[in-house]
Design a protein around this motif. Structure first.
Motif: not given
Ligand code: A3P
Length: 280
Positions: A120-133, A136-139
């Motif tokens: 899910l961390f990678h999905y957050y990073r790669d997916n424009p439909n999710l917030p930027g992150i 890893w520590a923050a996520f």
């Protein structure tokens, strides 16, 4: 919070799931032969969908997620005259009541929460439909608090835990399917009441291997009608590594300790969670 997400009843959803639709879920009318494909995000939803799509003569039609879109969703689903396979990331509590009343078949796929978090961390990073992150520590902190899309992994699994013995529910573990795909595929076809011989089962296993699916995704154009996860129609974002145990490359020893403590506390009565004790 970023504007790509909104909170509904305390849980984060994509803005592509309209509040009006989320508010109207209990007006959905299920059919007795509907099949629901349920998961917390990043647990292997696309994999199971591909398995079902490759069952010979299944005559089933995969729809987009029930919670994706606006209020016109139910009319759209109604137009589908085939046996519907409807994906969703909803927790048991939010699942439309009519699905429970009609005892529709439900396949719930579950994955080791540490690998799920990393995925899910990678999905957050790669997916424009999710917030930027940023990191890893923050996520990791967000995931622990359940401050991520579809809420806490723990609460999601616990909501389904209570129904794990219902006869209309089949639970599939990502790790088991990875170890012996044919065995899990056989479970799925048997559960759906479709007769498939062993050579066909093996063929499905080949066609739905990670490398096969990843290669096919790279060749396809993204088709919004074939959306399986309410967070993207772009399949290229889905197939990252497809491995068990990748979490070890991300968790610090402190994060591991903190995670295990929370896991033990939250999942102390969970039988489903015992499947993951070896991995943690
Ligand atoms: P990773 O990010 O760890 O690679 P979902 O379909 O629920 O969004 O889950 C996506 C995760 O399942 C991704 O995990 C993806 O690579 C993995 N996955 C998808 N198809 C797979 C397959 N055929 N075999 C193994 N893993 C698969």
């Amino acid at each position: 919070q970023s504007s790509v997400l909104h909170k509904f009843k305390g849980i984060l959803f994509s803005t592509m799931s309209s509040e009006e639709l989320l508010n109207s879920l209990d007006f959905f009318s299920a059919r007795e032969d509907d099949v629901f494909l349920v998961s917390y995000p990043k647990s292997g939803t696309h994999w199971i969908a591909e398995v079902i799509g490759n069952i010979p003569n299944a005559r089933m039609s995969l729809t987009s997620p029930i919670e994706l879109g606006d209020i016109s969703k139910f009319d759209e689903l109604k137009m589908n005259s085939k046996r519907r396979v409807i994906p969703t990331h909803l927790s048991y509590n939010m699942l439309p009541v009519n699905i429970k009343q009609k005892q529709c078949k439900i396949i719930y796929i579950i994955r080791n929460p540490k690998d799920t978090a990393v995925s899910l961390f990678h999905y957050y990073r790669d997916n424009p439909n999710l917030p930027g992150i940023e990191t890893w520590a923050a996520f990791f902190e967000l995931f622990l608090r359940g401050d991520v899309v579809y809420g806490s992994w723990f609460d999601h699994v616990l909501s389904w835990e209570e129904h794990k013995n219902d006869k209309n529910i089949l639970i599939i573990f990502y790790e088991e399917m990875k170890k012996d795909p044919s065995k899990s595929i056989k479970k799925i076809t048997t559960f759906l009441g479709i007769n498939v011989n062993d050579s066909e089962i093996n063929k499905i296993a080949q066609k739905t291997s990670f490398s096969e699916m990843k290669n096919n995704a790279a060749k396809e154009n993204c088709d919004p009608n074939h959306t399986i996860c309410a967070l993207t129609s772009n399949r290229n974002l889905v197939f990252r590594k497809g491995a068990v145990g990748d979490w070890i490359n991300y968790f610090t020893s402190k994060q591991r300790r903190v995670f295990d403590e929370l896991f033990t506390e939250k999942m102390k009565h969970s039988e489903l969670a015992r499947h993951f004790e070896d991995n943690s």
